[in-house]
Scaffold this motif. Structure first.
Motif, PDB file in Angstrom:
ATOM      1  N   VAL A 132      40.448  15.981  83.744  1.00  0.00           N
ATOM      2  CA  VAL A 132      41.342  17.064  84.560  1.00  0.00           C
ATOM      3  C   VAL A 132      42.405  16.472  85.388  1.00  0.00           C
ATOM      4  N   SER A 133      41.742  15.717  86.414  1.00  0.00           N
ATOM      5  CA  SER A 133      42.760  15.008  87.471  1.00  0.00           C
ATOM      6  C   SER A 133      43.821  13.976  86.694  1.00  0.00           C
ATOM      7  N   THR A 134      42.940  13.048  85.695  1.00  0.00           N
ATOM      8  CA  THR A 134      43.874  11.953  85.071  1.00  0.00           C
ATOM      9  C   THR A 134      45.192  12.835  84.358  1.00  0.00           C
ATOM     10  N   ILE A 135      44.677  13.744  83.530  1.00  0.00           N
ATOM     11  CA  ILE A 135      45.692  14.537  82.896  1.00  0.00           C
ATOM     12  C   ILE A 135      46.873  15.333  83.698  1.00  0.00           C
ATOM     13  N   SER A 136      46.583  15.802  84.784  1.00  0.00           N
ATOM     14  CA  SER A 136      47.358  16.364  85.644  1.00  0.00           C
ATOM     15  C   SER A 136      48.342  15.434  86.104  1.00  0.00           C
ATOM     16  N   PHE A 306      61.191  24.364  89.654  1.00  0.00           N
ATOM     17  CA  PHE A 306      60.618  23.225  89.969  1.00  0.00           C
ATOM     18  C   PHE A 306      59.469  23.425  91.072  1.00  0.00           C
ATOM     19  N   ALA A 307      59.877  24.328  92.043  1.00  0.00           N
ATOM     20  CA  ALA A 307      58.909  24.537  93.312  1.00  0.00           C
ATOM     21  C   ALA A 307      57.794  25.313  92.913  1.00  0.00           C
ATOM     22  N   GLY A 308      57.988  26.316  91.791  1.00  0.00           N
ATOM     23  CA  GLY A 308      56.765  27.018  91.145  1.00  0.00           C
ATOM     24  C   GLY A 308      55.903  26.121  90.610  1.00  0.00           C
ATOM     25  N   ASN A 309      56.426  25.278  89.799  1.00  0.00           N
ATOM     26  CA  ASN A 309      55.451  23.969  89.167  1.00  0.00           C
ATOM     27  C   ASN A 309      54.770  23.443  90.249  1.00  0.00           C
ATOM     28  N   ILE A 310      55.282  22.842  91.290  1.00  0.00           N
ATOM     29  CA  ILE A 310      54.737  21.974  92.289  1.00  0.00           C
ATOM     30  C   ILE A 310      53.739  22.871  93.069  1.00  0.00           C
ATOM     31  N   ILE A 311      53.893  24.153  93.371  1.00  0.00           N
ATOM     32  CA  ILE A 311      52.871  24.880  94.265  1.00  0.00           C
ATOM     33  C   ILE A 311      51.872  25.490  93.583  1.00  0.00           C
ATOM     34  N   PHE A 312      52.110  26.002  92.254  1.00  0.00           N
ATOM     35  CA  PHE A 312      51.001  26.526  91.709  1.00  0.00           C
ATOM     36  C   PHE A 312      50.214  25.482  90.895  1.00  0.00           C
ATOM     37  N   LYS A 313      50.635  24.135  90.842  1.00  0.00           N
ATOM     38  CA  LYS A 313      49.860  23.065  90.386  1.00  0.00           C
ATOM     39  C   LYS A 313      48.593  22.856  91.225  1.00  0.00           C
ATOM     40  N   THR A 314      48.720  23.000  92.580  1.00  0.00           N
ATOM     41  CA  THR A 314      47.538  22.834  93.435  1.00  0.00           C
ATOM     42  C   THR A 314      46.383  23.778  93.332  1.00  0.00           C
ATOM     43  N   PHE A 360      60.814  31.110  90.076  1.00  0.00           N
ATOM     44  CA  PHE A 360      59.775  30.499  90.820  1.00  0.00           C
ATOM     45  C   PHE A 360      58.321  31.149  90.204  1.00  0.00           C
ATOM     46  N   PHE A 361      58.087  32.216  89.853  1.00  0.00           N
ATOM     47  CA  PHE A 361      57.286  33.029  89.288  1.00  0.00           C
ATOM     48  C   PHE A 361      57.119  32.198  87.729  1.00  0.00           C
ATOM     49  N   SER A 362      58.023  31.837  86.759  1.00  0.00           N
ATOM     50  CA  SER A 362      58.109  31.433  85.757  1.00  0.00           C
ATOM     51  C   SER A 362      57.408  30.042  85.874  1.00  0.00           C
ATOM     52  N   GLY A 363      58.004  29.360  86.714  1.00  0.00           N
ATOM     53  CA  GLY A 363      57.701  28.001  87.010  1.00  0.00           C
ATOM     54  C   GLY A 363      56.058  27.772  87.289  1.00  0.00           C
ATOM     55  N   GLY A 364      55.673  28.671  88.074  1.00  0.00           N
ATOM     56  CA  GLY A 364      54.236  28.618  88.340  1.00  0.00           C
ATOM     57  C   GLY A 364      53.351  29.099  87.076  1.00  0.00           C
ATOM     58  N   ALA A 365      53.669  29.809  86.248  1.00  0.00           N
ATOM     59  CA  ALA A 365      53.003  30.393  85.145  1.00  0.00           C
ATOM     60  C   ALA A 365      53.251  29.134  83.937  1.00  0.00           C
ATOM     61  N   ARG A 366      54.158  28.653  83.976  1.00  0.00           N
ATOM     62  CA  ARG A 366      54.467  27.330  83.150  1.00  0.00           C
ATOM     63  C   ARG A 366      53.798  26.100  83.365  1.00  0.00           C
ATOM     64  N   THR A 371      49.442  22.536  81.641  1.00  0.00           N
ATOM     65  CA  THR A 371      48.368  21.823  82.084  1.00  0.00           C
ATOM     66  C   THR A 371      46.883  21.924  81.595  1.00  0.00           C
ATOM     67  N   THR A 372      46.638  23.192  81.422  1.00  0.00           N
ATOM     68  CA  THR A 372      45.540  23.921  81.021  1.00  0.00           C
ATOM     69  C   THR A 372      45.412  23.614  79.449  1.00  0.00           C
ATOM     70  N   ILE A 373      46.565  23.817  78.681  1.00  0.00           N
ATOM     71  CA  ILE A 373      46.479  23.247  77.212  1.00  0.00           C
ATOM     72  C   ILE A 373      46.130  21.789  76.878  1.00  0.00           C
ATOM     73  N   THR A 374      46.867  20.966  77.615  1.00  0.00           N
ATOM     74  CA  THR A 374      46.853  19.448  77.520  1.00  0.00           C
ATOM     75  C   THR A 374      45.375  19.151  77.615  1.00  0.00           C
ATOM     76  N   THR A 375      44.866  19.535  78.969  1.00  0.00           N
ATOM     77  CA  THR A 375      43.667  19.151  79.379  1.00  0.00           C
ATOM     78  C   THR A 375      42.603  19.434  78.175  1.00  0.00           C
ATOM     79  N   LEU A 376      42.595  20.897  78.010  1.00  0.00           N
ATOM     80  CA  LEU A 376      41.433  21.492  76.822  1.00  0.00           C
ATOM     81  C   LEU A 376      41.556  20.583  75.501  1.00  0.00           C
TER      82      LEU A 376
END
Length: 465
Positions: A132-136, A306-314, A360-366, A371-376
């Motif tokens: 999970v962490s590597t694919i992230s 971009f901001a949504g991507n970064i913040i929601f990734k955590t 921002f909301f769209s970036g978070g959902a994105r 990440t979930t699809i790729t890891t699974l």
């Protein structure tokens, strides 16, 4: 722990080259009007420059595993970076659309070896508990580069010239070469037969299929010829599938498709990725052509994504451990589709703060969905099948990138034709975004049918932060 730290460093290096490759796939979106003016052509025609790049990536991918084994991953990775840099120089020197398209094809061929070879080296050395962490680390370029690309492209188009978009790759390439020399293992080459039939069938099938779709998106193309080209590509790909499953030494092993979690990337995952790659193409054009805003303003607004991507990734990993892969894919997928609907409702009079919040909301959902699809998809793949699974996964991602851009142009063409416009208007962008929302909504069919315990084997051990 020492081995994992080294794998982590290699993952960062591969992610950096993946960022460079993905950046070039989208960096020209906000520079399209300026480049079209320079090449004396229509802005819509520049989509072939994007598609040609990503199509070349896709065509070269099937052979990347064999080439890496035959000439070693270190040599192939380094040479592909050099080829990518040289092609970038040719792009900057282009004076017309034909020359630019040829340069982009060469650039894409370099990228087709650079990233999958690096990803295979990393994933084949990653333990399940660290997946999970590597694919992230590996997937962040696929999220950030499509957003940073329009911003960088808009800056160069407005304050310098579009040529600097490609010159930027030169220093990045030298840095990547330096770290590749110090981090990648120096292995011995392996001799094994090359599946020439599989290579030709895969490459030709993908070429015809995507090129036919590219033709459909242009108003001056013959519809029957375009659809016939895509249909011919489909027939060849069907033959390629038969060949790969019946030959003794296939170019790519299709064993990964026996796993339900990996097959999910073929239908549901593809629809999501196509939607994710459509929005960064449509939105900057809507802000510039539809709203009349500057390239830099149009690109800067995507910083919210971009901001949504970064913040929601955590919070992505904790969400997976708490709710499981299936629930995340379904609920977050619905939110992602809804975010495209909200984007479709933008007008030139929409308050900037609302546009920023929606993006921002769209970036978070994105970020969460990607990440979930790729890891699974890798959750049930064993180490000895990781190379083929990685090539197939990367192949789908690149094909989805191509289709995302092609479908964006196609949706805009359909919308403008439906609305009776000779030139693209605001209403056409709105209808195109509604189409993107509907496409991502279809992915829920695949996610709902996943087993409830899908990916639970990755939760047995808590991954390192």
């Amino acid at each position: 722990m020492e081995q994992y730290n080294h794998v982590r460093k290699m993952a960062i290096l591969v992610a950096a080259t993946f960022f460079m490759e993905n950046l070039d796939a989208t960096v020209i979106t906000t520079a399209i009007p300026a480049m079209a003016k320079s090449f004396l052509t229509n802005p819509q025609d520049l989509s072939i420059g994007i598609s040609a790049y990503m199509l070349a990536l896709t065509i070269g991918l099937p052979a990347s595993g064999w080439i890496a084994n035959r000439f070693t991953a270190y040599r192939v990775f380094s040479i592909s970076i050099i080829l990518f840099m040289l092609a970038s120089i040719l792009c900057a020197l282009s004076t017309n659309l034909t020359m630019f398209t040829i340069a982009r094809l060469i650039q894409g061929l370099g990228g087709s070896l650079m990233v999958p070879v690096g990803r295979t080296v990393v994933l084949s050395r990653t333990e399940k508990q660290h997946l999970v962490s590597t694919i992230s680390i590996l997937v962040w370029p696929g999220l950030i580069a499509p957003l940073m690309g329009p911003i960088i492209g808009g800056f160069f188009a407005q304050y310098l010239t579009w040529h600097w978009i490609f010159i930027l790759n030169i220093p990045l390439g030298f840095i990547a070469l330096f770290f590749a020399h110090h981090l990648l293992p120096k292995e011995l080459p392996e001799k094994r037969s090359f599946d020439i039939v599989g290579f030709i069938a895969c490459g030709l099938g993908l070429l015809l299929f995507v090129y036919g779709l590219e033709m459909v998106s242009h108003s001056n193309s013959r519809l029957w010829l375009a659809l016939g080209t895509s249909f011919a590509g489909c027939l060849i790909l069907i033959f390629a599938y038969y060949h790969l499953t019946h030959t003794q030494y296939p170019l790519i092993s299709l064993y990964a498709f026996s796993k339900r979690t990996f097959r999910m990337t073929f239908f549901g995952g593809s629809l999501i990725r196509m939607g994710l790659n459509s929005a960064p193409f449509i939105l900057p054009l809507m802000f510039q052509i539809g709203f009349g805003w500057s390239p830099l303003t149009a690109g800067s607004l995507l910083l919210s994504l971009f901001a949504g991507n970064i913040i929601f990734k955590t919070i992505n990993t904790p969400l997976i451990h708490k709710f499981g892969f299936r629930k995340i894919l379904i609920v977050n997928g619905l939110l992602l589709s809804f975010s495209f609907v909200l984007c479709a409702l933008f007008t030139p009079k929409t308050p900037i703060i609302w546009i920023i919040l929606v993006l921002f909301f769209s970036g978070g959902a994105r970020s969460i969905q990607f990440t979930t699809i790729t890891t699974l998809s890798f959750s049930e793949i064993e180490k000895n099948e990781m190379q083929s699974a990685n090539i197939l996964s990367t192949l789908f991602q690149q094909l989805n990138n191509v289709l995302g851009i092609v479908l964006s142009a196609l949706f805009l063409f359909i919308a403008s034709s439906y609305n009776g416009h000779n030139q693209i208007m605001v209403e056409d962008f709105r209808l195109a975004l509604f189409m993107v929302a509907g496409m991502t909504l279809l992915a829920m069919i695949d996610f709902i049918t996943l087993p409830k315990n899908a990916g639970n084997n990755l939760n047995e051990k808590k991954p390192l932060p």
